[in-house]
Design an enzyme around this catalytic site. Structure first.
Site, PDB file in Angstrom:
ATOM      1  N   LYS A 175       0.807  -1.223   0.000  1.00  0.00           N
ATOM      2  CA  LYS A 175       0.000   0.000   0.000  1.00  0.00           C
ATOM      3  C   LYS A 175       0.847   1.284   0.000  1.00  0.00           C
ATOM      4  O   LYS A 175       2.052   1.239   0.244  1.00  0.00           O
ATOM      5  CB  LYS A 175      -0.927  -0.015   1.216  1.00  0.00           C
ATOM      6  CG  LYS A 175      -1.988  -1.108   1.162  1.00  0.00           C
ATOM      7  CD  LYS A 175      -2.884  -1.026   2.382  1.00  0.00           C
ATOM      8  CE  LYS A 175      -4.013  -2.023   2.332  1.00  0.00           C
ATOM      9  NZ  LYS A 175      -4.887  -1.878   3.519  1.00  0.00           N
ATOM     10  N   PHE A 217     -15.562   3.561   6.365  1.00  0.00           N
ATOM     11  CA  PHE A 217     -14.187   3.908   5.976  1.00  0.00           C
ATOM     12  C   PHE A 217     -13.953   3.889   4.465  1.00  0.00           C
ATOM     13  O   PHE A 217     -12.851   4.173   3.998  1.00  0.00           O
ATOM     14  CB  PHE A 217     -13.187   2.953   6.653  1.00  0.00           C
ATOM     15  CG  PHE A 217     -13.404   1.494   6.317  1.00  0.00           C
ATOM     16  CD1 PHE A 217     -12.933   0.953   5.126  1.00  0.00           C
ATOM     17  CD2 PHE A 217     -14.072   0.665   7.197  1.00  0.00           C
ATOM     18  CE1 PHE A 217     -13.131  -0.383   4.817  1.00  0.00           C
ATOM     19  CE2 PHE A 217     -14.275  -0.682   6.908  1.00  0.00           C
ATOM     20  CZ  PHE A 217     -13.802  -1.204   5.706  1.00  0.00           C
ATOM     21  N   ARG A 227      -1.551 -14.282   4.647  1.00  0.00           N
ATOM     22  CA  ARG A 227      -2.287 -13.609   5.718  1.00  0.00           C
ATOM     23  C   ARG A 227      -1.538 -13.722   7.047  1.00  0.00           C
ATOM     24  O   ARG A 227      -1.524 -12.792   7.844  1.00  0.00           O
ATOM     25  CB  ARG A 227      -3.715 -14.141   5.803  1.00  0.00           C
ATOM     26  CG  ARG A 227      -4.483 -13.795   4.504  1.00  0.00           C
ATOM     27  CD  ARG A 227      -5.939 -14.107   4.559  1.00  0.00           C
ATOM     28  NE  ARG A 227      -6.664 -13.244   5.471  1.00  0.00           N
ATOM     29  CZ  ARG A 227      -6.978 -11.969   5.247  1.00  0.00           C
ATOM     30  NH1 ARG A 227      -6.592 -11.381   4.125  1.00  0.00           N
ATOM     31  NH2 ARG A 227      -7.669 -11.280   6.136  1.00  0.00           N
ATOM     32  N   THR A 237      -5.032  -7.022  10.882  1.00  0.00           N
ATOM     33  CA  THR A 237      -5.328  -5.735  10.250  1.00  0.00           C
ATOM     34  C   THR A 237      -4.885  -4.571  11.123  1.00  0.00           C
ATOM     35  O   THR A 237      -4.301  -3.605  10.637  1.00  0.00           O
ATOM     36  CB  THR A 237      -6.838  -5.629   9.949  1.00  0.00           C
ATOM     37  OG1 THR A 237      -7.208  -6.729   9.115  1.00  0.00           O
ATOM     38  CG2 THR A 237      -7.173  -4.334   9.247  1.00  0.00           C
ATOM     39  N   ARG A 274       2.757  -6.133   9.215  1.00  0.00           N
ATOM     40  CA  ARG A 274       2.013  -5.022   9.825  1.00  0.00           C
ATOM     41  C   ARG A 274       2.592  -4.608  11.170  1.00  0.00           C
ATOM     42  O   ARG A 274       2.608  -3.420  11.490  1.00  0.00           O
ATOM     43  CB  ARG A 274       0.534  -5.370   9.927  1.00  0.00           C
ATOM     44  CG  ARG A 274      -0.129  -5.357   8.548  1.00  0.00           C
ATOM     45  CD  ARG A 274      -1.572  -5.742   8.622  1.00  0.00           C
ATOM     46  NE  ARG A 274      -2.238  -5.556   7.338  1.00  0.00           N
ATOM     47  CZ  ARG A 274      -3.237  -6.304   6.923  1.00  0.00           C
ATOM     48  NH1 ARG A 274      -3.711  -7.283   7.680  1.00  0.00           N
ATOM     49  NH2 ARG A 274      -3.787  -6.077   5.749  1.00  0.00           N
ATOM     50  N   ASN A 295      -1.941   0.317   6.921  1.00  0.00           N
ATOM     51  CA  ASN A 295      -1.388  -0.928   7.446  1.00  0.00           C
ATOM     52  C   ASN A 295      -0.501  -1.687   6.461  1.00  0.00           C
ATOM     53  O   ASN A 295      -0.314  -2.891   6.577  1.00  0.00           O
ATOM     54  CB  ASN A 295      -2.502  -1.817   8.012  1.00  0.00           C
ATOM     55  CG  ASN A 295      -3.499  -2.248   6.963  1.00  0.00           C
ATOM     56  OD1 ASN A 295      -3.305  -2.056   5.768  1.00  0.00           O
ATOM     57  ND2 ASN A 295      -4.592  -2.844   7.411  1.00  0.00           N
ATOM     58  N   HIS A 312      -2.222  -5.438   1.677  1.00  0.00           N
ATOM     59  CA  HIS A 312      -3.530  -6.070   1.497  1.00  0.00           C
ATOM     60  C   HIS A 312      -3.262  -7.470   0.985  1.00  0.00           C
ATOM     61  O   HIS A 312      -2.329  -7.684   0.209  1.00  0.00           O
ATOM     62  CB  HIS A 312      -4.360  -5.297   0.452  1.00  0.00           C
ATOM     63  CG  HIS A 312      -5.510  -6.095  -0.101  1.00  0.00           C
ATOM     64  ND1 HIS A 312      -6.755  -6.094   0.480  1.00  0.00           N
ATOM     65  CD2 HIS A 312      -5.589  -6.945  -1.160  1.00  0.00           C
ATOM     66  CE1 HIS A 312      -7.552  -6.903  -0.213  1.00  0.00           C
ATOM     67  NE2 HIS A 312      -6.867  -7.423  -1.208  1.00  0.00           N
TER      68      HIS A 312
END
EC number: 2.7.4.6
Length: 140
Positions: free
Chosen positions: A11, A59, A87, A93, A104, A114, A117
């Site tokens: 991100k 959001f 994951r 998250t 993260r 964070n 994705h």
């Protein structure tokens, strides 16, 4: 377990801080191969389509703005049980709840920023991969 493919995004908060290599190193150390990768700058409209599943969430607008704010790196990862493995490497998250050593925990700035994705299921992975990559771009 079978070999799977999953989709990942590095991100804007992470690309802005030049963390692509560090994040890729964590993914590869976990046994995931990067079989496709490109750096792109999403428009807000493209982000809105990609995140349409969250359209009714409070959001949503902020997420679309954030994802269009800086370049991102989209990737296809491959490996044994790739969706679950990715994951696990990403972490929770909310970075405050993420396990030590996860992406993260190490790199995220907040629950919104964070850093990464990842697809949550096989069907989602296929849809997300198809949104950003043609079959010719998937090598491995």
């Amino acid at each position: 377990m079978a070999i799977q493919r999953t989709f990942s995004i590095i991100k804007p908060d992470a690309t802005k801080r030049n963390l692509t290599g560090a994040i890729n190193a964590k993914l590869e150390a976990a046994g995931l191969r990067i079989v496709a990768q490109k750096r792109i700058h999403l428009s807000k409209a493209q982000a809105a389509v990609f995140y349409a599943v969250h359209k009714e969430r409070p959001f949503y607008d902020e997420l679309c703005e954030f994802m269009a704010s800086e370049p991102i790196v989209v990737q296809v990862l491959e490996g044994e049980d790739a969706i679950a493995k990715n994951r696990e490497v990403m972490g929770a998250t909310n970075p405050a709840e993420a396990a030590e050593g996860t992406i993260r925990k190490e790199f995220a700035l907040s629950i919104g920023e964070n850093s990464v994705h990842g697809s949550d299921a096989e069907d989602t992975a296929k849809e997300e991969i198809a949104y950003f990559f043609s079959g010719l771009e998937l090598v491995g």
